[in-house]
Design a protein around this motif. Sequence first.
Motif, PDB file in Angstrom:
ATOM      1  N   MET A  38       5.891   3.971  -8.866  1.00  0.00           N
ATOM      2  CA  MET A  38       4.517   3.801  -8.364  1.00  0.00           C
ATOM      3  C   MET A  38       4.413   2.460  -7.631  1.00  0.00           C
ATOM      4  SD  MET A  38       2.831   6.472  -9.439  1.00  0.00           S
ATOM      5  CE  MET A  38       1.150   6.426 -10.037  1.00  0.00           C
ATOM      6  N   GLU A  39       3.718   2.483  -6.507  1.00  0.00           N
ATOM      7  CA  GLU A  39       3.570   1.231  -5.741  1.00  0.00           C
ATOM      8  C   GLU A  39       2.135   1.067  -5.285  1.00  0.00           C
ATOM      9  OE1 GLU A  39       6.329  -0.072  -2.744  1.00  0.00           O
ATOM     10  OE2 GLU A  39       7.677   1.526  -3.374  1.00  0.00           O
ATOM     11  N   ARG A  40       1.782  -0.145  -4.939  1.00  0.00           N
ATOM     12  CA  ARG A  40       0.417  -0.403  -4.456  1.00  0.00           C
ATOM     13  C   ARG A  40       0.200   0.320  -3.123  1.00  0.00           C
ATOM     14  NH1 ARG A  40      -2.316  -5.753  -5.742  1.00  0.00           N
ATOM     15  NH2 ARG A  40      -3.247  -5.340  -3.704  1.00  0.00           N
ATOM     16  N   LEU A  41      -1.014   0.861  -2.980  1.00  0.00           N
ATOM     17  CA  LEU A  41      -1.346   1.610  -1.770  1.00  0.00           C
ATOM     18  C   LEU A  41      -1.245   0.729  -0.514  1.00  0.00           C
ATOM     19  CD1 LEU A  41      -2.350   4.241  -0.527  1.00  0.00           C
ATOM     20  CD2 LEU A  41      -4.685   3.579  -1.119  1.00  0.00           C
ATOM     21  N   ASP A  42      -1.755  -0.530  -0.612  1.00  0.00           N
ATOM     22  CA  ASP A  42      -1.717  -1.382   0.597  1.00  0.00           C
ATOM     23  C   ASP A  42      -0.280  -1.692   1.009  1.00  0.00           C
ATOM     24  OD1 ASP A  42      -1.267  -3.044  -1.571  1.00  0.00           O
ATOM     25  OD2 ASP A  42      -2.736  -4.566  -1.012  1.00  0.00           O
ATOM     26  N   LYS A  43       0.610  -1.828   0.026  1.00  0.00           N
ATOM     27  CA  LYS A  43       2.013  -2.128   0.334  1.00  0.00           C
ATOM     28  C   LYS A  43       2.677  -0.928   1.026  1.00  0.00           C
ATOM     29  CE  LYS A  43       6.279  -3.628  -1.718  1.00  0.00           C
ATOM     30  NZ  LYS A  43       7.069  -3.432  -2.911  1.00  0.00           N
ATOM     31  N   ILE A  44       2.359   0.248   0.507  1.00  0.00           N
ATOM     32  CA  ILE A  44       2.934   1.466   1.089  1.00  0.00           C
ATOM     33  C   ILE A  44       2.495   1.607   2.552  1.00  0.00           C
ATOM     34  CG2 ILE A  44       2.865   3.999   0.997  1.00  0.00           C
ATOM     35  CD1 ILE A  44       2.649   3.708  -2.073  1.00  0.00           C
ATOM     36  N   LEU A  45       1.201   1.381   2.804  1.00  0.00           N
ATOM     37  CA  LEU A  45       0.700   1.541   4.170  1.00  0.00           C
ATOM     38  C   LEU A  45       1.288   0.480   5.104  1.00  0.00           C
ATOM     39  CD1 LEU A  45      -3.079   2.464   3.705  1.00  0.00           C
ATOM     40  CD2 LEU A  45      -1.126   3.955   4.008  1.00  0.00           C
ATOM     41  N   ALA A  46       1.412  -0.746   4.595  1.00  0.00           N
ATOM     42  CA  ALA A  46       1.994  -1.808   5.430  1.00  0.00           C
ATOM     43  C   ALA A  46       3.460  -1.497   5.724  1.00  0.00           C
ATOM     44  CB  ALA A  46       1.849  -3.165   4.741  1.00  0.00           C
ATOM     45  N   ASN A  47       4.196  -1.024   4.718  1.00  0.00           N
ATOM     46  CA  ASN A  47       5.606  -0.657   4.920  1.00  0.00           C
ATOM     47  C   ASN A  47       5.755   0.492   5.905  1.00  0.00           C
ATOM     48  OD1 ASN A  47       6.661  -2.560   3.284  1.00  0.00           O
ATOM     49  ND2 ASN A  47       6.973  -1.224   1.532  1.00  0.00           N
ATOM     50  N   ALA A  48       4.759   1.368   5.913  1.00  0.00           N
ATOM     51  CA  ALA A  48       4.814   2.517   6.820  1.00  0.00           C
ATOM     52  C   ALA A  48       4.316   2.143   8.217  1.00  0.00           C
ATOM     53  CB  ALA A  48       3.993   3.662   6.248  1.00  0.00           C
ATOM     54  N   PRO A  85      -7.266  -1.231  -2.681  1.00  0.00           N
ATOM     55  CA  PRO A  85      -5.939  -1.499  -2.094  1.00  0.00           C
ATOM     56  C   PRO A  85      -4.838  -1.601  -3.133  1.00  0.00           C
ATOM     57  CG  PRO A  85      -7.591  -3.038  -1.255  1.00  0.00           C
ATOM     58  CD  PRO A  85      -8.234  -2.292  -2.380  1.00  0.00           C
ATOM     59  N   ALA A  86      -5.215  -1.931  -4.376  1.00  0.00           N
ATOM     60  CA  ALA A  86      -4.199  -2.110  -5.427  1.00  0.00           C
ATOM     61  C   ALA A  86      -3.908  -0.818  -6.190  1.00  0.00           C
ATOM     62  CB  ALA A  86      -4.660  -3.189  -6.402  1.00  0.00           C
ATOM     63  N   ALA A  87      -4.554   0.284  -5.788  1.00  0.00           N
ATOM     64  CA  ALA A  87      -4.327   1.559  -6.502  1.00  0.00           C
ATOM     65  C   ALA A  87      -2.850   1.906  -6.483  1.00  0.00           C
ATOM     66  CB  ALA A  87      -5.142   2.662  -5.828  1.00  0.00           C
ATOM     67  N   LYS A  88      -2.341   2.386  -7.613  1.00  0.00           N
ATOM     68  CA  LYS A  88      -0.915   2.713  -7.714  1.00  0.00           C
ATOM     69  C   LYS A  88      -0.688   4.171  -7.297  1.00  0.00           C
ATOM     70  CE  LYS A  88       0.994  -1.051  -8.974  1.00  0.00           C
ATOM     71  NZ  LYS A  88       1.298  -1.787 -10.039  1.00  0.00           N
ATOM     72  N   VAL A  89       0.262   4.333  -6.389  1.00  0.00           N
ATOM     73  CA  VAL A  89       0.512   5.641  -5.794  1.00  0.00           C
ATOM     74  C   VAL A  89       2.016   5.886  -5.795  1.00  0.00           C
ATOM     75  CG1 VAL A  89       0.315   6.901  -3.600  1.00  0.00           C
ATOM     76  CG2 VAL A  89      -1.544   5.410  -4.334  1.00  0.00           C
ATOM     77  N   ASN A  90       2.399   7.167  -5.886  1.00  0.00           N
ATOM     78  CA  ASN A  90       3.820   7.505  -5.795  1.00  0.00           C
ATOM     79  C   ASN A  90       4.112   7.954  -4.355  1.00  0.00           C
ATOM     80  OD1 ASN A  90       6.318   8.625  -5.786  1.00  0.00           O
ATOM     81  ND2 ASN A  90       6.101   9.642  -7.770  1.00  0.00           N
ATOM     82  N   PRO A  91       4.761   7.127  -3.563  1.00  0.00           N
ATOM     83  CA  PRO A  91       4.928   7.442  -2.144  1.00  0.00           C
ATOM     84  C   PRO A  91       5.773   8.687  -1.894  1.00  0.00           C
ATOM     85  CG  PRO A  91       6.221   5.494  -2.738  1.00  0.00           C
ATOM     86  CD  PRO A  91       5.399   5.856  -3.937  1.00  0.00           C
ATOM     87  N   ASP A  92       6.609   9.071  -2.883  1.00  0.00           N
ATOM     88  CA  ASP A  92       7.459  10.247  -2.675  1.00  0.00           C
ATOM     89  C   ASP A  92       6.718  11.553  -2.978  1.00  0.00           C
ATOM     90  OD1 ASP A  92       9.654   8.714  -1.979  1.00  0.00           O
ATOM     91  OD2 ASP A  92      10.142   8.357  -4.101  1.00  0.00           O
ATOM     92  N   GLU A  93       5.684  11.468  -3.787  1.00  0.00           N
ATOM     93  CA  GLU A  93       5.020  12.710  -4.200  1.00  0.00           C
ATOM     94  C   GLU A  93       3.589  12.828  -3.715  1.00  0.00           C
ATOM     95  OE1 GLU A  93       5.544  13.089  -8.417  1.00  0.00           O
ATOM     96  OE2 GLU A  93       7.706  13.251  -8.161  1.00  0.00           O
ATOM     97  N   ASP A  94       2.858  11.713  -3.669  1.00  0.00           N
ATOM     98  CA  ASP A  94       1.444  11.795  -3.291  1.00  0.00           C
ATOM     99  C   ASP A  94       1.290  11.956  -1.778  1.00  0.00           C
ATOM    100  OD1 ASP A  94       0.527  11.536  -5.925  1.00  0.00           O
ATOM    101  OD2 ASP A  94       0.830   9.367  -5.851  1.00  0.00           O
ATOM    102  N   HIS A  95       0.246  12.703  -1.403  1.00  0.00           N
ATOM    103  CA  HIS A  95      -0.005  12.946   0.022  1.00  0.00           C
ATOM    104  C   HIS A  95      -1.039  11.926   0.502  1.00  0.00           C
ATOM    105  CE1 HIS A  95      -0.422  14.971   3.758  1.00  0.00           C
ATOM    106  NE2 HIS A  95      -1.716  15.181   3.554  1.00  0.00           N
TER     107      HIS A  95
END
Length: 243
Positions: A1-11, A38-48
């Motif tokens: 699980m990773e922070r939503l803002d980090k995932i979006l910035a990485n993408a 922004p700190a919500a924890k999300v699974n980048p491999d599974e969540d849409h």
Amino acid sequence: MERLDKILANAMVGSRKEVVKLIRSGAVTVNETVVTDPAAKVNPDEDHITANHIPVCYREHYHLMMNKPDGYICATEDMREQTVLDLLSDDEVPKNKIFPAGRLDKDTEGFVFLTTDGKLAHRVTGPKNHVNKKYFVKVDKTIQSEWVAEFQKGITIDDGYTCKPAFLEMLSETTCHLTIFEGKFHQVKRMFEALGTTVTYLKRVQIGSLLLDDSLKLGEYRELTPAEITLLEIVPEEYKENL
Ligand code: URA
């Protein structure tokens, strides 16, 4: 699980600041539900995940092949010189995370592997891993057929170091391919200097079993496919037998 803002910035949706703003504005959904933290924890491999209704493709790593032109140094930043990162587009590549794996001299052209993956970079360029690097070389004197054996035996360069076996294939009187398995500073130029010859043009054409894509013009780059990434680490059998 990773922070939503980090995932979006990485993408590459935006900078960390921009994506925080975007998430707070309600423009981001996770599994069809608006998420404003922004700190919500999300699974980048599974969540849409979507941003402004566009699906977000999360990428952990980027791997590029570049055809480096003369005049650029293999570094991430420099006060005076232009670096290979200056050739990358800000929109396509996370320039704060990518770096050239291994170095070519400023005046050397050809295949530079750029990656965000430090472990892979080490496997491809680490001195103990002996991955082959092949160069197209032009020199100022006639290449002697006896040099094939000298390179294979190991050339002793100016600081007294005896290089590992290298493979010379003559192409014309003054051009050849040279394959080496280590990466000392100015190694190819110094090996030829040890034979009383000056390299006048140098271009890297292969790393491991992967050839430089000859449709890339100088200064151009493209992403590597998963199969190509694997080829970077595979030493061709023809060299293994002779080492
Ligand atoms: N050897 C050199 O001398 N220069 C390079 O850029 C790469 C290998």
